[in-house]
Write a protein that holds these residues in place. Structure first.
Motif, PDB file in Angstrom:
ATOM      1  N   GLN A   1       0.833  -1.199   0.000  1.00 54.07           N
ATOM      2  CA  GLN A   1       0.000   0.000   0.000  1.00 54.07           C
ATOM      3  C   GLN A   1       0.875   1.258   0.000  1.00 54.07           C
ATOM      4  O   GLN A   1       0.630   2.209  -0.724  1.00 54.07           O
ATOM      5  CB  GLN A   1      -0.908  -0.013   1.238  1.00 54.07           C
ATOM      6  CG  GLN A   1      -1.838   1.166   1.340  1.00 54.07           C
ATOM      7  CD  GLN A   1      -2.946   1.096   0.331  1.00 54.07           C
ATOM      8  OE1 GLN A   1      -3.656   0.100   0.245  1.00 54.07           O
ATOM      9  NE2 GLN A   1      -3.119   2.141  -0.455  1.00 54.07           N
ATOM     10  N   MET A   2       1.919   1.237   0.840  1.00 60.93           N
ATOM     11  CA  MET A   2       2.859   2.362   0.892  1.00 60.93           C
ATOM     12  C   MET A   2       3.462   2.622  -0.475  1.00 60.93           C
ATOM     13  O   MET A   2       3.552   3.746  -0.947  1.00 60.93           O
ATOM     14  CB  MET A   2       4.011   2.033   1.845  1.00 60.93           C
ATOM     15  CG  MET A   2       3.752   2.371   3.249  1.00 60.93           C
ATOM     16  SD  MET A   2       4.288   4.028   3.541  1.00 60.93           S
ATOM     17  CE  MET A   2       5.993   3.718   3.942  1.00 60.93           C
TER      18      MET A   2
ATOM     19  N   LEU B   1       3.377  10.545  -9.279  1.00 57.23           N
ATOM     20  CA  LEU B   1       2.716  10.803 -10.552  1.00 57.23           C
ATOM     21  C   LEU B   1       1.867  12.065 -10.480  1.00 57.23           C
ATOM     22  O   LEU B   1       1.937  12.942 -11.343  1.00 57.23           O
ATOM     23  CB  LEU B   1       1.852   9.600 -10.929  1.00 57.23           C
ATOM     24  CG  LEU B   1       1.138   9.718 -12.272  1.00 57.23           C
ATOM     25  CD1 LEU B   1       2.145   9.836 -13.390  1.00 57.23           C
ATOM     26  CD2 LEU B   1       0.228   8.532 -12.512  1.00 57.23           C
TER      27      LEU B   1
ATOM     28  N   ASP C   1      -3.670  14.337  -2.408  1.00 53.06           N
ATOM     29  CA  ASP C   1      -2.263  13.953  -2.323  1.00 53.06           C
ATOM     30  C   ASP C   1      -1.335  15.140  -2.502  1.00 53.06           C
ATOM     31  O   ASP C   1      -0.351  15.076  -3.228  1.00 53.06           O
ATOM     32  CB  ASP C   1      -1.929  12.951  -3.443  1.00 53.06           C
ATOM     33  CG  ASP C   1      -1.502  11.614  -2.865  1.00 53.06           C
ATOM     34  OD1 ASP C   1      -1.323  10.683  -3.645  1.00 53.06           O
ATOM     35  OD2 ASP C   1      -1.350  11.538  -1.633  1.00 53.06           O
TER      36      ASP C   1
ATOM     37  N   PRO D   1       1.001   4.513   5.794  1.00 49.92           N
ATOM     38  CA  PRO D   1      -0.213   4.006   5.167  1.00 49.92           C
ATOM     39  C   PRO D   1      -1.433   4.209   6.056  1.00 49.92           C
ATOM     40  O   PRO D   1      -2.551   4.197   5.593  1.00 49.92           O
ATOM     41  CB  PRO D   1       0.082   2.518   4.966  1.00 49.92           C
ATOM     42  CG  PRO D   1       1.160   2.206   5.925  1.00 49.92           C
ATOM     43  CD  PRO D   1       1.940   3.441   6.139  1.00 49.92           C
TER      44      PRO D   1
ATOM     45  N   ASP E   1       0.952   4.173  -2.669  1.00 42.78           N
ATOM     46  CA  ASP E   1       0.708   5.563  -2.295  1.00 42.78           C
ATOM     47  C   ASP E   1       1.820   6.469  -2.788  1.00 42.78           C
ATOM     48  O   ASP E   1       1.578   7.564  -3.303  1.00 42.78           O
ATOM     49  CB  ASP E   1       0.622   5.693  -0.769  1.00 42.78           C
ATOM     50  CG  ASP E   1      -0.719   5.257  -0.233  1.00 42.78           C
ATOM     51  OD1 ASP E   1      -0.849   5.081   0.980  1.00 42.78           O
ATOM     52  OD2 ASP E   1      -1.640   5.091  -1.057  1.00 42.78           O
ATOM     53  N   ARG E   2       3.065   5.992  -2.589  1.00 44.29           N
ATOM     54  CA  ARG E   2       4.176   6.861  -2.968  1.00 44.29           C
ATOM     55  C   ARG E   2       4.269   7.027  -4.481  1.00 44.29           C
ATOM     56  O   ARG E   2       4.555   8.114  -4.981  1.00 44.29           O
ATOM     57  CB  ARG E   2       5.487   6.308  -2.411  1.00 44.29           C
ATOM     58  CG  ARG E   2       5.597   6.595  -0.918  1.00 44.29           C
ATOM     59  CD  ARG E   2       6.430   5.598  -0.193  1.00 44.29           C
ATOM     60  NE  ARG E   2       7.852   5.855  -0.376  1.00 44.29           N
ATOM     61  CZ  ARG E   2       8.740   5.656   0.587  1.00 44.29           C
ATOM     62  NH1 ARG E   2       8.355   5.229   1.757  1.00 44.29           N
ATOM     63  NH2 ARG E   2      10.006   5.869   0.359  1.00 44.29           N
TER      64      ARG E   2
ATOM     65  N   PHE F   1       1.609   9.409  -5.488  1.00 50.92           N
ATOM     66  CA  PHE F   1       1.968  10.791  -5.153  1.00 50.92           C
ATOM     67  C   PHE F   1       2.934  11.367  -6.179  1.00 50.92           C
ATOM     68  O   PHE F   1       2.784  12.497  -6.640  1.00 50.92           O
ATOM     69  CB  PHE F   1       2.588  10.880  -3.757  1.00 50.92           C
ATOM     70  CG  PHE F   1       3.190  12.232  -3.496  1.00 50.92           C
ATOM     71  CD1 PHE F   1       4.548  12.445  -3.599  1.00 50.92           C
ATOM     72  CD2 PHE F   1       2.372  13.312  -3.213  1.00 50.92           C
ATOM     73  CE1 PHE F   1       5.095  13.700  -3.396  1.00 50.92           C
ATOM     74  CE2 PHE F   1       2.912  14.574  -3.014  1.00 50.92           C
ATOM     75  CZ  PHE F   1       4.271  14.768  -3.106  1.00 50.92           C
TER      76      PHE F   1
ATOM     77  N   PRO G   1       2.989  11.194   1.164  1.00 55.36           N
ATOM     78  CA  PRO G   1       2.415  10.325   2.196  1.00 55.36           C
ATOM     79  C   PRO G   1       3.501   9.751   3.087  1.00 55.36           C
ATOM     80  O   PRO G   1       4.525   9.296   2.607  1.00 55.36           O
ATOM     81  CB  PRO G   1       1.741   9.220   1.379  1.00 55.36           C
ATOM     82  CG  PRO G   1       2.475   9.187   0.108  1.00 55.36           C
ATOM     83  CD  PRO G   1       2.952  10.572  -0.163  1.00 55.36           C
TER      84      PRO G   1
END
Lengths: 218, 197
Positions: A76-77, A86, B141, B148, A80-81, A84, B145
């Motif tokens: 998930q991390m 993109l 965003d 999680p 997410d990264r 972010f 981040p």
């Protein structure tokens, strides 16, 4: 067994994502540091979006098959990264287009650096700004002084268009040996660019190297 | 002193904090426009006077020429100030779209000139159309981040919500430790906020 296959595809997806993510991170850093908008890396962005989708599907599968929470949160991390990076990359470009909308619309070279959607956005931006300025200021000014791009009829060129400052200093790092490099037009300043060294130079001088990928902005 | 009122507008821009807008100063703005038209009519009458005297406008250098030049240059300066005023305000308005969202709160709207309100609407629409073409929401965003999972405080009563495999009761002022992706939709609507110690 299907779980092994899933693991393999997930692992190879994660591996391939790392390389492309590194490329995306580099493109993002360059875009952040450069005063003007750089060339849109269309294949990279498409690949990254595909991989994001793959990661999302993998995560959905994990949720169904009850994989360990720690593994899920790691994936998930990662997702997410990447998302972010993109989003921030696209946002940085849009904000540069917003800022220099009239300058970009007049330059074919700059327009060619944008993706088709960005080109449409740039065109709307320029039109909207022009309309706004005309409505509020220019329509009330006397004839001969009502151009958006020129001060008056006696101006010989478009002197009211804001342009990015191309000679700001930027931090950069060479990727490979470039050798003796001429910093300005006259040939007075020559700098020896060695691989993996940090430099602080004017953006204008190293513009070509950045485009060619031989130097990275930090 | 020519151009003094126009520099008032610029001082206003200069003294406001970054990303903030003062109320649109229509008084000074209209005064500067009037000045411009004054300059123009003075300019025209001086040129006419020279033409009536059969002097070549391009090359003659008498007091009328210099007077006309001063009016012309003052007009240009006023124009530049006015454009800078509108343009800088427009840049702040652009930033509002990213920071605040597609709808502006009432207290900001009060400070805008009619044309600025239209500009904001059109500009928002352009961004929206790009976002829907690319199929990625660029307004979330905004900050990298870190985890999680984030801790959130609920701002308004939302009730029972099922997140993943368990349901959570989101009552006002309660603290929860949620997955970032789950919480984000509530945070962007303003129903929750990130709880930072």
């Amino acid at each position: 067994m299907s779980s092994w296959d899933d693991d393999e595809t997930a692992a190879s997806a994660a591996e391939a994502a790392t390389t492309d993510v590194e490329l995306l991170k580099r493109a993002w850093r360059n875009e952040k540091a450069a005063p003007e908008v750089l060339r849109f890396d269309s294949p990279l962005v498409s690949r990254v979006r595909e991989q994001i989708q793959l990661l999302e599907e993998t995560l959905d599968d994990f949720a169904d098959s009850g994989v360990d929470d720690l593994v899920v949160s790691l994936y998930q991390m990662d997702l997410d990264r990447t998302l972010f990076l993109l989003r921030s990359y696209l946002r940085l470009r849009l904000q540069k287009i917003e800022k220099y909308t009239m300058h970009i619309s007049r330059s074919d070279d700059l327009l060619s650096r944008l993706s088709p959607q960005e080109r449409r956005f740039a065109k709307s931006c320029a039109e909207i700004m022009e309309k706004h300025l005309e409505q509020s200021v220019l329509s009330k000014l006397p004839y001969g002084y009502d151009s958006v791009t020129r001060q008056s009829l006696s101006s010989t060129e478009d002197d009211m268009v804001p342009e990015p400052q191309l000679d700001t200093f930027v931090f950069c790092k060479t990727k490979s040996d470039v050798g003796a490099f001429q910093l300005d037009d006259i040939g007075e300043e020559v700098v020896d660019l060695v691989a993996d060294d940090l430099y602080v130079l004017r953006y204008k001088s190293i513009k070509g190297l950045v485009e060619g990928g031989r130097i990275d902005l930090i | 002193m020519y151009g003094r009122r126009a520099s008032q507008l610029l001082k206003e821009i200069d003294s406001s904090e970054a990303g903030q807008l003062a109320s649109f100063n229509s008084d000074v703005f209209d005064q500067v426009i009037r000045e411009c038209n004054e300059h123009n009519s003075q300019f025209q009458s001086l040129i006419r006077k020279m033409v009536e005297q059969n002097l070549d406008i391009e090359t003659t250098r008498n007091e009328d020429h210099y007077g006309a030049a001063i009016h012309h240059l003052s007009l240009l300066r006023n124009k530049r100030c006015l454009m800078a005023y509108m343009y800088n305000r427009a840049e702040v308005i652009q930033s509002f779209r990213w920071k605040v969202g597609p709808v502006l709160p009432h207290d900001i709207q009060e400070k805008l000139h009619f044309s600025e309100k239209e500009y904001f609407k059109n500009h928002s629409a352009a961004i929206k159309s790009y976002i829907s073409e690319m199929d990625i929401d660029l307004t979330v965003d905004m900050v990298p981040p870190k985890d999680p999972y984030i801790q959130v405080r609920v701002l308004e009563d939302i009730g029972e919500v099922s997140l993943g495999d368990h349901s959570v009761s989101l009552t006002k002022n309660s603290l929860h430790f949620l997955r970032r992706t789950d919480a984000e939709q509530f945070v962007s609507q303003g129903l929750m906020e990130e709880f930072l110690e």
